[in-house]
Design a protein around this motif. Structure first.
Motif, PDB file in Angstrom:
ATOM      1  N   PRO A 139      -3.858  -6.623  -4.393  1.00 52.41           N
ATOM      2  CA  PRO A 139      -4.373  -7.878  -3.824  1.00 52.41           C
ATOM      3  C   PRO A 139      -5.141  -7.713  -2.518  1.00 52.41           C
ATOM      4  O   PRO A 139      -5.823  -8.626  -2.080  1.00 52.41           O
ATOM      5  CB  PRO A 139      -3.099  -8.685  -3.565  1.00 52.41           C
ATOM      6  CG  PRO A 139      -2.080  -8.132  -4.492  1.00 52.41           C
ATOM      7  CD  PRO A 139      -2.403  -6.685  -4.626  1.00 52.41           C
ATOM      8  N   ARG A 140      -5.032  -6.532  -1.867  1.00 51.15           N
ATOM      9  CA  ARG A 140      -5.754  -6.347  -0.609  1.00 51.15           C
ATOM     10  C   ARG A 140      -7.247  -6.569  -0.811  1.00 51.15           C
ATOM     11  O   ARG A 140      -7.914  -7.129   0.051  1.00 51.15           O
ATOM     12  CB  ARG A 140      -5.483  -4.935  -0.088  1.00 51.15           C
ATOM     13  CG  ARG A 140      -5.789  -4.795   1.372  1.00 51.15           C
ATOM     14  CD  ARG A 140      -5.574  -3.354   1.842  1.00 51.15           C
ATOM     15  NE  ARG A 140      -5.589  -3.325   3.288  1.00 51.15           N
ATOM     16  CZ  ARG A 140      -4.507  -3.212   4.050  1.00 51.15           C
ATOM     17  NH1 ARG A 140      -3.322  -3.092   3.498  1.00 51.15           N
ATOM     18  NH2 ARG A 140      -4.607  -3.219   5.363  1.00 51.15           N
ATOM     19  N   GLY A 141      -7.770  -6.097  -1.941  1.00 48.40           N
ATOM     20  CA  GLY A 141      -9.188  -6.292  -2.238  1.00 48.40           C
ATOM     21  C   GLY A 141     -10.112  -5.689  -1.207  1.00 48.40           C
ATOM     22  O   GLY A 141     -10.995  -6.367  -0.680  1.00 48.40           O
ATOM     23  N   CYS A 142      -9.956  -4.396  -0.908  1.00 49.51           N
ATOM     24  CA  CYS A 142     -10.835  -3.742   0.070  1.00 49.51           C
ATOM     25  C   CYS A 142     -12.281  -3.794  -0.392  1.00 49.51           C
ATOM     26  O   CYS A 142     -12.574  -3.635  -1.569  1.00 49.51           O
ATOM     27  CB  CYS A 142     -10.442  -2.275   0.246  1.00 49.51           C
ATOM     28  SG  CYS A 142      -8.800  -2.049   0.952  1.00 49.51           S
ATOM     29  N   ILE A 156     -10.080  -3.516  -7.144  1.00 53.81           N
ATOM     30  CA  ILE A 156      -9.208  -4.449  -7.870  1.00 53.81           C
ATOM     31  C   ILE A 156      -7.803  -3.891  -8.065  1.00 53.81           C
ATOM     32  O   ILE A 156      -7.005  -4.436  -8.792  1.00 53.81           O
ATOM     33  CB  ILE A 156      -9.815  -4.792  -9.245  1.00 53.81           C
ATOM     34  CG1 ILE A 156      -9.986  -3.519 -10.078  1.00 53.81           C
ATOM     35  CG2 ILE A 156     -11.128  -5.530  -9.088  1.00 53.81           C
ATOM     36  CD1 ILE A 156     -10.283  -3.782 -11.540  1.00 53.81           C
ATOM     37  N   GLU A 157      -7.504  -2.761  -7.414  1.00 55.66           N
ATOM     38  CA  GLU A 157      -6.216  -2.115  -7.668  1.00 55.66           C
ATOM     39  C   GLU A 157      -5.033  -2.893  -7.110  1.00 55.66           C
ATOM     40  O   GLU A 157      -3.921  -2.774  -7.609  1.00 55.66           O
ATOM     41  CB  GLU A 157      -6.226  -0.685  -7.092  1.00 55.66           C
ATOM     42  CG  GLU A 157      -7.185   0.250  -7.816  1.00 55.66           C
ATOM     43  CD  GLU A 157      -6.728   0.580  -9.231  1.00 55.66           C
ATOM     44  OE1 GLU A 157      -5.512   0.692  -9.464  1.00 55.66           O
ATOM     45  OE2 GLU A 157      -7.592   0.715 -10.120  1.00 55.66           O
TER      46      GLU A 157
END
Lengths: 411, 118, 309
Positions: free
Chosen positions: B11-14, B8-9
């Motif tokens: 917007p990429r949302g790995c 959640i760090e």
């Protein structure tokens, strides 16, 4: 009574617009606010996550609102609380009412900042009874956070936008059991962060492509029947399941509150449900501006404040210089884009275009076509629930008949 | 123990997988170091800021924990928050409790409150 | 005149008149009784020992549209009536909404639920009569039961018990109701030997009257009572003064729906999303109710069941 600038709404948009207008030289300002205290919906948004972009801090809603209230109060800008605007004329006459009576403000300029309302359960054509225990998520939020009443203990939530997710967590923290969140689309409308911290953290199931088809319960809700939906969002026969509950929250969409806007004769953009504006947020009526959720529903209040400042400064310029003849070019929503705002842009300067995509995907390419000039921008991920923006240079606008924004998957 | 979750760090949302092994955490799927740190924290000692309300004589005061508290302590902190009562003026930023999670995290008022007003 | 609410569970006759009581022990005494219990008229008649008619009922479901759609139909439009009635109609309402419905479903048990199939039954029939009906502007749907009797005509007569029955009032029942009322009044007052009341005021003022006043008229009212200057329901422009009027009427509105039905607070496009907490608070204040006691429509329809934080 004459007023240089009347701002309708004392939420985050109205407050930021007031400060910006004041700092640009307007002194005779009235912010009209219907509730007893300003701050708008932020008063009941007690969770954090506000202000990350603007203040580089994660603030709660009340804290974010207070920042702007402090600025308004430091400048001595008048906020008329407990006052309702009952009518707005194309002539910028604002009819108001409060405990002292009905009065009209003849405004030199008006900024619309009325925010939005929630779509009600009644608009969804859900069968069944109409018992107590059904709430729109925002109304439930008000009961819990402003008045300290817990609506119920066994909850089903329809809609996985941020309000539904936030309330799933809120109800759980206060001891309720949230049985599930149902979402009619194939993906959640809320931020990934919220899925993780509001649902996953508490083991609350999220049923995508599901909706509520029936409400049961004579006096208080006793259960709902949920069903899976097909590609046309129609319930699939045979997939029905009954879920017992005593409370249902509906988080099924926000609608800009434009009754006053329509009353003034302004047309609404069917895509945004707000009025048409240029890059200064000026509407079709010279001297009437719009900003915040009443113009288009935002995800981040930081952008509401930014937009409101544009409107505030523009209102100040209008009051100082009057209306100027301007040449506009229309903006257009291309492939995969739901809308572009502003709907028209003046030539001669850079313009920041805000838009929403129609579907979520990763490795997106934003394509901006301004006449012959085509520029592309990469995004890691795009989603309908996350408003995007892109700045178009003045030079590119110069000879373009229009500007078109599309979003495609990277080849 | 192995877990899968979304970072959640940013917007990429790995999509991350994390596994505890030999006193450490092995993280896969992260695009950047922040994702690795997030996964490590989630596997060893997940923490959260908790926001809620405290009942005052005339209304509810929004509150937040003074820092992240351990996830296992959330409901205990919530019970303590629910038990609090305020019947005096409160300034935004003031601590309403010096220790809301039993581990020294204060509870901070997120708005000012005037006891006289209805 | 006073009113109490509760379901009649039984009736006993004595020299003093009728004693009508509810299941929880409340009672009312009366020298004359009029049975106008609609779908429950047969059951009520039997409580008094009369059993000369049967009542059946048909569920009817409606879709109600935003007042913004109210101008879509200028007239009440419906197809030529059949034995089953007028069928689905599309009509503007007296309050400016658009209304489509009703369906007609024979029922054995009394229910006001809307069936899943109702929407698919109303929409095509409505669309067959009017183009471009803005179904995207539906704000709510609801259902009621229409009673009919085995006589298939109005039953307006005294039973052997001495109770006057007004039952099976089918279409055109609404239109006929003022005349029916005058008839009942004549019959019952004759039976009681009642004299005409010279001071009777036949006009009952609407509870929702403020929004149509001129600015000067509004200011005069607000000067007398500031509560009329505060808007509670923004969709229907209902003032705090009117909400309080509804709670102070005889009989008083004591529930969310009671206030809604009289003032229209909660009937607008947001369907009480905005005004419900304010109306809730007013009920608490006016009647000294705790939060858990406020109901939507009485009985066990409590709004807050999770407790206080």
């Amino acid at each position: 009574m004459k007023k240089q600038l009347v701002i309708i709404g004392g939420g985050p948009a109205g407050l930021a617009a007031a400060v910006a207008a004041y700092d640009a030289g307007v002194r005779d300002i009235a912010v009209i606010e219907r509730e007893e205290r300003a701050g708008g919906i932020l008063k009941q948004c007690i969770h954090n996550g506000f202000g990350l972009t603007r203040f580089k801090e994660s603030m709660t809603g009340p804290e974010y609102a207070q920042r702007f209230l402090d600025e308004v109060n430091a400048r001595g800008i008048e906020i008329m609380t407990g006052t309702f605007v009952t009518g707005l004329g194309a002539d910028k006459k604002v009819t108001c009412m409060n405990e002292r009576g009905v009065f009209t403000l003849e405004a030199g300029a008006v900024i619309l900042a009325m925010g939005c309302r929630e779509r009600s359960k009644g608009a969804l054509n859900i069968a069944g009874t109409r018992p107590a225990g059904l709430f729109s998520a925002g109304t439930a939020q008000k009961y819990v956070n402003i008045y300290g009443h817990l609506p119920g203990r066994r909850v089903v939530i329809l809609g996985s936008g941020d309000i539904g997710l936030i309330m799933a967590r809120r109800m759980t923290l206060e001891g309720a059991k949230v049985e599930c969140v149902c979402e009619i689309m194939e993906h959640s409308g809320g931020l990934r962060r919220n899925i993780a911290q509001c649902l996953d953290d508490f083991g609350i199931p999220l049923y995508l492509e599901h909706t509520i088809v029936e409400i049961k319960g004579k006096e208080r809700v006793e259960s709902v029947v949920i069903a899976q939906v097909d590609k046309e969002k129609k319930p699939i026969l045979g997939t029905e399941r009954e879920i017992f509950c005593d409370t249902v929250l509906f988080s099924v969409g926000l609608i800009p509150e434009n009754e006053l806007t329509k009353g003034a004769g302004l047309a609404l953009d069917p895509h945004t449900k707000g009025c048409f504006v240029d890059e200064n947020r000026e509407t079709d009526i010279p001297g009437v501006f719009a900003c915040g959720n009443v113009l288009h529903v935002h995800d981040l209040v930081d952008f509401v404040s930014e937009e409101a400042e544009v409107a505030g400064r523009a209102a100040a310029a209008y009051l100082a210089c009057g209306e100027r003849e301007r040449a506009y070019i229309p903006t257009e929503a291309g492939e995969n884009v739901g809308y572009v705002l502003p709907q028209r842009a003046g030539k001669g300067k850079d313009v920041k275009l805000y838009f929403r995509v129609r579907s979520a995907f990763r490795n997106a390419v934003i394509r901006v076509e301004a006449g012959a000039a085509v520029k592309t921008y990469r995004r890691i991920a795009v989603a309908p629930g996350e408003m995007e923006n892109v700045t178009v240079k003045a030079a590119d606008l110069a000879d373009a008949p229009s500007v078109r924004v599309s979003v495609v998957r990277e080849a | 123990m192995k877990r899968e979750f979304v970072c959640i760090e940013c917007p990429r949302g790995c999509d991350l997988t994390a596994e505890t092994a030999q006193g450490g955490v092995i993280v896969a799927g992260n695009f950047c170091p922040r994702g690795k740190m997030y996964a490590e924290a989630e596997m060893t000692c997940p923490r959260r800021i908790v926001t809620s309300t405290v009942r005052a004589a005339h209304g509810m005061i929004p509150v937040k924990t003074g820092g992240e508290i351990r996830k296992e302590k959330i409901f205990e902190a919530m019970a303590r928050i629910r038990a609090l009562r305020v019947d005096r003026d409160v300034r935004q930023g003031e601590a309403l409790s010096a220790d809301i999670d039993g581990e020294g995290t204060p509870l901070i008022a997120a708005a000012s409150y005037r006891n006289g007003e209805r | 005149m006073s009113a109490c609410s509760g379901a009649a569970a039984g009736a006993q006759q004595s020299a003093a008149g009728w004693r009508i009581f509810s299941a929880d022990g409340r009672e009312v005494w009366a020298r004359a009784v009029v049975n106008c219990a609609g779908a429950g008229a047969e059951q009520v008649a039997r409580l008094f020992g009369d059993a000369f008619f049967r009542i059946g009922f048909r569920r009817g479901e409606y879709m109600l549209f935003d007042r913004a759609a109210g101008a879509h139909a200028v007239h009440t439009v419906f197809s030529v009536p059949t034995k089953a009635g007028k069928g689905v109609l599309v009509t503007p309402t007296a309050d400016g909404n658009l209304l489509a419905g009703p369906t007609s479903v024979e029922e054995e048990t009394y229910t006001t639920a809307v069936r899943r199939s109702a929407f698919a039954q109303i929409a095509p029939k409505a669309s067959a009569m009017l183009k471009n009906i803005p179904f995207g502007q539906v704000i709510t749907s609801f259902a009621g039961e229409r009673a009919y009797s085995d006589r298939h005509d109005f039953i307006l007569e005294w039973g052997k018990s001495g109770v006057f029955h007004a039952a099976g009032i089918e279409s055109p029942g609404l239109t006929s109701s003022p005349a029916i009322a005058a008839h009942i009044a004549k019959e019952v007052s004759a039976a009681l030997g009642a004299k005409k009341n010279a001071g009777f005021v036949p006009v009952r003022r609407s509870i929702h009257w403020f929004k149509d006043l001129s600015a000067e008229e509004k200011n005069a009212v607000i000067a007398q009572d500031a509560a009329y200057g505060r808007i509670v329901c923004r969709c229907e422009e209902v003032t705090l003064g009117e909400v309080r009027d509804a709670m102070r009427q005889n009989p008083p509105a004591r529930t969310l729906d009671g206030i809604k039905l009289r003032t229209r607070a909660g009937m607008g496009r947001c369907q009480s999303g905005f005004c419900q907490p304010s109306v809730f608070n007013e009920l608490m204040r006016e009647f000294g109710m705790a939060a858990k006691e406020v109901t939507k429509f009485g009985g066990k329809s409590n709004v807050i069941v999770g407790g206080e934080l």
